[in-house]
Each structure stands twice: as C-alpha cells, then as structure tokens.
Design an enzyme around this catalytic site. Structure first.
Site, PDB file in Angstrom:
ATOM      1  N   ASN A 182      17.236  22.449  12.324  1.00 14.00           N
ATOM      2  CA  ASN A 182      18.618  22.550  12.815  1.00 14.00           C
ATOM      3  C   ASN A 182      19.654  22.619  11.698  1.00 14.00           C
ATOM      4  O   ASN A 182      20.717  23.196  11.879  1.00 14.00           O
ATOM      5  CB  ASN A 182      18.940  21.442  13.828  1.00 14.00           C
ATOM      6  CG  ASN A 182      18.853  20.070  13.229  1.00 14.00           C
ATOM      7  OD1 ASN A 182      18.269  19.886  12.162  1.00 14.00           O
ATOM      8  ND2 ASN A 182      19.425  19.086  13.896  1.00 14.00           N
ATOM      9  N   GLU A 283      15.031   9.880   9.156  1.00 12.40           N
ATOM     10  CA  GLU A 283      16.227  10.231   9.924  1.00 12.40           C
ATOM     11  C   GLU A 283      15.727  10.827  11.233  1.00 12.40           C
ATOM     12  O   GLU A 283      15.296  11.984  11.273  1.00 12.40           O
ATOM     13  CB  GLU A 283      17.071  11.273   9.169  1.00 12.40           C
ATOM     14  CG  GLU A 283      17.642  10.782   7.867  1.00 12.40           C
ATOM     15  CD  GLU A 283      18.713   9.723   8.040  1.00 12.40           C
ATOM     16  OE1 GLU A 283      19.184   9.508   9.170  1.00 12.40           O
ATOM     17  OE2 GLU A 283      19.065   9.093   7.034  1.00 12.40           O
ATOM     18  N   CYS A 317      21.563  16.014  15.536  1.00  5.95           N
ATOM     19  CA  CYS A 317      21.051  14.698  15.929  1.00  5.95           C
ATOM     20  C   CYS A 317      22.172  13.699  16.156  1.00  5.95           C
ATOM     21  O   CYS A 317      21.970  12.694  16.819  1.00  5.95           O
ATOM     22  CB  CYS A 317      20.072  14.180  14.902  1.00  5.95           C
ATOM     23  SG  CYS A 317      20.713  14.369  13.273  1.00  5.95           S
TER      24      CYS A 317
HETATM   25  P1  NAD Z   1       9.928  17.742  15.004  1.00 10.24           P
HETATM   26  O1  NAD Z   1       9.838  16.309  14.660  1.00 10.24           O
HETATM   27  O2  NAD Z   1       8.855  18.340  15.827  1.00 10.24           O
HETATM   28  O3  NAD Z   1      10.046  18.659  13.684  1.00 10.24           O
HETATM   29  C1  NAD Z   1      10.744  18.288  12.532  1.00 10.24           C
HETATM   30  C2  NAD Z   1       9.892  18.575  11.317  1.00 10.24           C
HETATM   31  O4  NAD Z   1       8.691  17.839  11.424  1.00 10.24           O
HETATM   32  C3  NAD Z   1       9.470  20.033  11.145  1.00 10.24           C
HETATM   33  O5  NAD Z   1       9.395  20.337   9.768  1.00 10.24           O
HETATM   34  C4  NAD Z   1       8.076  20.050  11.725  1.00 10.24           C
HETATM   35  O6  NAD Z   1       7.278  21.080  11.188  1.00 10.24           O
HETATM   36  C5  NAD Z   1       7.582  18.713  11.264  1.00 10.24           C
HETATM   37  N1  NAD Z   1       6.465  18.175  12.016  1.00 10.24           N
HETATM   38  C6  NAD Z   1       6.230  18.227  13.346  1.00 10.24           C
HETATM   39  N2  NAD Z   1       5.065  17.607  13.630  1.00 10.24           N
HETATM   40  C7  NAD Z   1       4.565  17.153  12.460  1.00 10.24           C
HETATM   41  C8  NAD Z   1       3.394  16.434  12.082  1.00 10.24           C
HETATM   42  N3  NAD Z   1       2.488  16.039  12.986  1.00 10.24           N
HETATM   43  N4  NAD Z   1       3.203  16.160  10.777  1.00 10.24           N
HETATM   44  C9  NAD Z   1       4.101  16.546   9.859  1.00 10.24           C
HETATM   45  N5  NAD Z   1       5.218  17.223  10.145  1.00 10.24           N
HETATM   46  C10 NAD Z   1       5.459  17.519  11.429  1.00 10.24           C
HETATM   47  O7  NAD Z   1      11.328  17.929  15.660  1.00 10.24           O
HETATM   48  P2  NAD Z   1      11.792  19.059  16.628  1.00 10.24           P
HETATM   49  O8  NAD Z   1      11.428  18.635  18.003  1.00 10.24           O
HETATM   50  O9  NAD Z   1      11.424  20.399  16.154  1.00 10.24           O
HETATM   51  O10 NAD Z   1      13.332  18.877  16.347  1.00 10.24           O
HETATM   52  C11 NAD Z   1      14.228  18.240  17.182  1.00 10.24           C
HETATM   53  C12 NAD Z   1      14.278  16.757  16.938  1.00 10.24           C
HETATM   54  O11 NAD Z   1      14.562  16.431  15.593  1.00 10.24           O
HETATM   55  C13 NAD Z   1      15.391  16.169  17.760  1.00 10.24           C
HETATM   56  O12 NAD Z   1      14.825  15.331  18.718  1.00 10.24           O
HETATM   57  C14 NAD Z   1      16.269  15.424  16.783  1.00 10.24           C
HETATM   58  O13 NAD Z   1      16.491  14.121  17.209  1.00 10.24           O
HETATM   59  C15 NAD Z   1      15.504  15.374  15.541  1.00 10.24           C
HETATM   60  N6  NAD Z   1      16.412  15.569  14.405  1.00 10.24           N
HETATM   61  C16 NAD Z   1      16.929  14.471  13.792  1.00 10.24           C
HETATM   62  C17 NAD Z   1      17.792  14.604  12.728  1.00 10.24           C
HETATM   63  C18 NAD Z   1      18.370  13.411  12.014  1.00 10.24           C
HETATM   64  O14 NAD Z   1      18.988  13.553  10.970  1.00 10.24           O
HETATM   65  N7  NAD Z   1      18.212  12.206  12.488  1.00 10.24           N
HETATM   66  C19 NAD Z   1      18.129  15.863  12.277  1.00 10.24           C
HETATM   67  C20 NAD Z   1      17.583  16.970  12.922  1.00 10.24           C
HETATM   68  C21 NAD Z   1      16.704  16.804  13.992  1.00 10.24           C
END
Ligand code: NAD
Length: 512
Positions: A182, A283, A317
């Site tokens: 994002n 985060e 987020c």
């Molecule tokens: P996600 O957790 O699936 O993905 C985020 C990252 O994690 C990506 O790089 C993805 O490839 C990686 N990832 C996913 N599964 C993994 C695993 N098993 N091992 C290692 N890496 C892995 O998140 P999403 O659903 O694509 O994104 C949306 C979510 O992210 C929202 O729910 C939001 O809350 C959260 N978000 C939080 C922040 C913050 O700063 N707190 C910022 C952006 C997004």
C-alpha cells in the site's frame, strides 16, 4: 519514463542499455528505473532457477513486467551477503553513512516523477498521491541521514568511586525487512533509512504486488554509492513468500525482523523468529475509530473524515475504519459526509489527473469490502451511497457510506482496507470511548471536539499508538508511528525509529 499508450494504459519497459531489464511487454517509452532482477551484493541477478513472476497493473489487469522470483536459496544468499557487508558498514563513520543516505534522498527527489509513476502503475493509487508518497518516502532518508549523527550513548553517575558506567549504542546486525504494497516506497525507506543510519545492513522482501518500487529504490541506492551488500532486495512471488519469510525470520545471521502488513502475517513471522530469539519490529493492522462529538466543528470533521477514510482508496493502516458520531449531530454528519464524498471523490485510473479513487489492490481486497457491506446490510445497516463494485473496472469499488451501523457488524470488528465508511451513533463520551477501545488492535484513533477538557480525557483514554485530535492526516517523519495491542511492536520514524536497530551495551569501567 513510463509511456502512456493511446488507450490510456501505462506500460513499462527497461531503458535500452540498462543493466537489468524486464521482459518487454510493449511501450512507446521506457523507464530508466525499471529493474526486474533481484539486487544482491550490489549485483542484479536472476533467481537461481530463472523463475519470474508477473506484476500486474490493478487498473487494467495487464501485465506490467516480470521480475525474478526469489526463493529460500536466494534469501539465504542475500542474508549471507548482508552479514558479510556488516563489519565495514558499521565501521563507517556516522557522517559517511549520513552522507550516503542524503545522496539517496537527493536521487529520489531528482527522480520523483518517475518513481511516482511506478507506484501508480503497480499499486493503482492516483498519481498525485503517489507523488506525495515519494516525497514522504524520501523524507525518511533525509530524516535518518540527520539522526545517524545523533545516536548518543550515556555516561551514568556511578555509585562506586573506582568505577565508571558507560552505555554504548551499537547496530544490531542484519535486518530482514518485509514491506507491504500500500506504500511500496515509504514503508521501505521508513525501515531501511533507520537501519542503515545506525550501521545495520538489510535484506528487503517487497510485497509481491508491488516489487518495482523497491527495485527502483535499489537502483538509486546503487547510484548513490551505498556499498555492495548493505542493501539487498529479493522480490518473491506469493507462492514463494512463506518460505522466503521463514528464512528471513529464522536464519541465525539475521538479528531483527522488521515487518509491515497484516496482523495475521505478523503473528506467523513472530512465531518463526522466536526460536532464535530475534528482535521484532511489527507495524500491523488497525481498526481506527473516528469519533465526532456534538461539540465538534462539523465541517472540519467531515473534511478530516474524507481525507482519513479515502486516501489510497481506504487502503492505509491508519485510515478511519469506524465512524462514531454523537446523536445530536449524527444526521447532519451523514448528510454532509455524503455531499463531500459526491463532490470530492472521483473513481478512475490513477493516471487520470481528476482521479482521487484508484482500484483496490486485488480481487481478494474487493471481495472483503463486498462481504462487509452485505454482512452489514443483512444486520440492518442502510447503504446511503455506493455499496457495490464500480463500473470503471473489476478492481474498483464505489466510495460507500453505511448508516445505522452497529457494533455486531463485520465492518466495525475487522479492518476494511477499502473505501467503506460505516457510521455508528453514540450517546455519551463514555460509550464512545468504550466502543472505540473494544478491539484487540490499537494503531490510530481520531476524534473531533472543541471541548478542551474532553480533548484531554479522550486523548488519554484511547487505546492506540497514534491520536488525531481535530486532524485526519497524521503521518510525518518527525513523529513516532506504531500501535499498541495487536497492532504491533516498536515505533518507526521520529527519534525513536532507530531504537529497534540498536543494541544497548553497558561497559563497566573499573580499577580506577
Ligand atoms: P500481508 O500481511 O498479507 O502482506 C504484507 C507483506 O507480507 C507482503 O510483503 C507479503 O508478501 C508478506 N507476506 C505475506 N505472507 C507472508 C508470510 N507467510 N511470510 C512472509 N511474508 C509474508 O498483508 P495484506 O493483506 O497484503 O495487506 C493488508 C494488510 O496489511 C492490512 O490488513 C493492513 O492492516 C496491513 N498494513 C499495515 C500497515 C502498518 O503500517 N501497520 C501498513 C500497510 C498494511
């Protein structure tokens, strides 16, 4: 440069003569910053098995590029290289590290237009927002280039006349960094700027939906003269990601895992990290309450609500997830909010200057909004505006406002991450604070009030890491960003943003 094709779609190709180009898919122009290989040890490399995965434009569904699909082998190699580069990087003076970060920042500013277009191409957000993200992302390199020179230790008054107590702050080592889609540039620089500033080396795994921004930043780091192996980027497909994530969290050479993404993924990574007792900076997701009290300046609240909710089409987020509005102004708020949405929000391609609402990132994201709307309606909520997919394209959702919302609905219990504004009614301040805090996450919270005593009370009572008082946009490099409860661990940005990348060492100087 990215080229605009006649049909309005943007397509990417590597510049002629660039060191590493994607497989071309057609374009009338080229991007000098488009890279499709992994960046390990200062070299652009393919995955060992030559595998690649597609990156898609969420607006059109078309393929933008194919990038190297790194697996556990490349992850281990990148960690080994980062570890090997650590002694010389930590031995560099803080001024040397500061100067390199500043050069990297300057190159981002110089290339801001192209970097912004890359974000819009792979993420879909409107170009103006992408441009703001680049300035925001670069500001972390600038901020941490300044902080690099202010990592002070302490000399503590001693209780033994023949001893002195010294406290040193030292870089923790190799940082594994996993970033979301994002804010594909800003989430990277907020972590990497801090890590590099204090003398850590890093391996970044960008989100599979948006690896091009991270690779472009690697190209600029290279041009800035960041030494080989200090900053490494290993793109990885959705199917390879869990195995790569496991390596990044379990390899004994890694000292810290720094992650931004969903709470569910954060928990997986924390479990991986516990066997080798790694530090973790997390985060994670939020469920931000946006409270409007009877005493609020209603127009200010509505403007803040639209800004907070609909930036990046609701995919931030810290964006408002639940609107809690006091009964005396509830109807007026809903009416003004809908008017503002109709006036200010325009759905379309991010490359169209008028657009304020781009696509959601993928089909899963659209389905989540759809299911929250239908759950709410089945429990008695009313759709005041929006409520379904937008006719512009499959990944687009109409900016939506629901009234008559209650706390048993999914849209108030889960983070939406889409353009959905559910509005609940409350009677008392106590009730609003209770509803706001009745969640296991606590990233951001907002409220609007002109009653100063109420402002102090509510700001102190909200169980979140970030509070917006009469303000809907909060992020800035000077302030600490992070959540409490299941929204995460640690703080990014600000003077606290380097803490996770430092170890504190007590030196007892005796025999005096
Ligand atoms: P996600 O957790 O699936 O993905 C985020 C990252 O994690 C990506 O790089 C993805 O490839 C990686 N990832 C996913 N599964 C993994 C695993 N098993 N091992 C290692 N890496 C892995 O998140 P999403 O659903 O694509 O994104 C949306 C979510 O992210 C929202 O729910 C939001 O809350 C959260 N978000 C939080 C922040 C913050 O700063 N707190 C910022 C952006 C997004």
């Amino acid at each position: 440069m990215l080229g605009r094709l006649r049909n309005g779609c943007w397509m990417l190709t590597a510049a002629a003569g660039s060191r590493a180009g994607p497989r071309a898919h057609s374009s009338s122009a080229a991007s000098g910053l488009l890279r499709s290989q992994a960046y390990i040890g200062g070299r652009w490399v393919e995955a060992g098995d030559g595998a690649r995965f597609p990156v898609q434009d969420p607006t059109s569904g078309r393929q933008l590029a194919e990038v190297a699909d790194c697996g556990p082998r490349e992850a281990r190699e990148a960690v080994r290289v980062a570890y090997g580069s650590w002694p010389s990087w930590r031995a560099a003076t803080s001024k040397e590290r500061s100067n390199l970060l500043r050069k990297w920042h300057d190159l981002m500013i110089k290339n801001k237009d192209e970097l912004a277009r890359l974000i819009t191409a792979e993420n879909g957000k409107p170009l103006q927002e992408a441009f703001s993200e680049i300035l925001y992302a670069a500001s972390f390199l600038e901020w941490f280039s300044e902080e690099a020179r202010r990592v002070y230790g302490d000399v503590v008054p001693t209780s033994s006349p023949n001893r002195r107590i010294l406290i040193l702050k030292q870089p923790i080592g190799v940082a594994s960094v996993i970033t979301p889609w994002n804010f594909p540039s800003a989430m990277l620089t907020r972590k990497v700027g801090a890590a590099l500033a204090v003398g850590c080396t890093v391996v970044v795994k960008p989100a599979e939906d948006t690896p091009l921004s991270a690779l472009a930043l690697a190209e600029l780091a290279d041009q800035a003269g960041v030494p080989a192996g200090v900053f490494n980027v290993i793109p990885s497909s959705k199917s390879n990601t869990p195995a790569v994530g496991e390596v990044l969290c379990t390899d004994p050479l890694v000292a810290i895992i720094s992650f931004t993404g969903s709470t569910a993924t954060g928990k997986i990574l924390l479990r991986h990290a516990c066997d080798t007792v790694k530090k973790a900076s997390m985060e994670l997701g939020g469920n931000a309450p946006f409270i409007v009290f009877d005493s609020a300046d209603l127009d200010l609240a509505v403007a803040g609500a639209v800004n907070s909710k609909f930036r990046n089409s609701g995919q931030t987020c810290v964006c408002a997830n639940r609107f809690l509005v006091q009964e005396g102004i509830y109807d007026a708020f809903v009416e003004k909010m809908v008017k503002a949405m109709h006036r200010d929000l325009l759905v379309g391609s991010g490359f169209d200057e008028q657009t304020t609402q781009g696509p959601l990132i993928n089909e899963r994201a659209v389905q989540k909004v759809e299911s929250q709307v239908s759950d709410a309606v089945s429990r008695g909520a009313c759709i005041v505006t929006g409520g379904k997919r937008h006719s512009f394209g499959a990944m687009f959702f109409e900016p939506t406002l629901l009234s008559n919302v209650t706390t048993d609905m999914l849209c108030t219990q889960e983070e939406t991450f889409g353009p959905l504004a559910p509005v609940l009614k409350f009677r008392t301040e106590e009730e609003a604070v209770t509803i706001a805090n009745s969640t296991n996450v606590g990233l951001a919270g907002y409220f609007y009030s002109r009653d100063y005593a109420q402002i102090w009370r509510v700001a102190e009572q909200l169980e979140v890491g970030i509070v917006g008082v009469n303000e809907g946009l909060l992020s800035t490099p000077e302030a600490p960003f992070g959540g409490i409860k299941q929204s995460g661990l640690g703080r990014e940005g600000s003077k606290y943003g380097v803490d996770d990348y430092l170890e504190i060492k007590y030196v007892c100087f005796g025999g005096l």
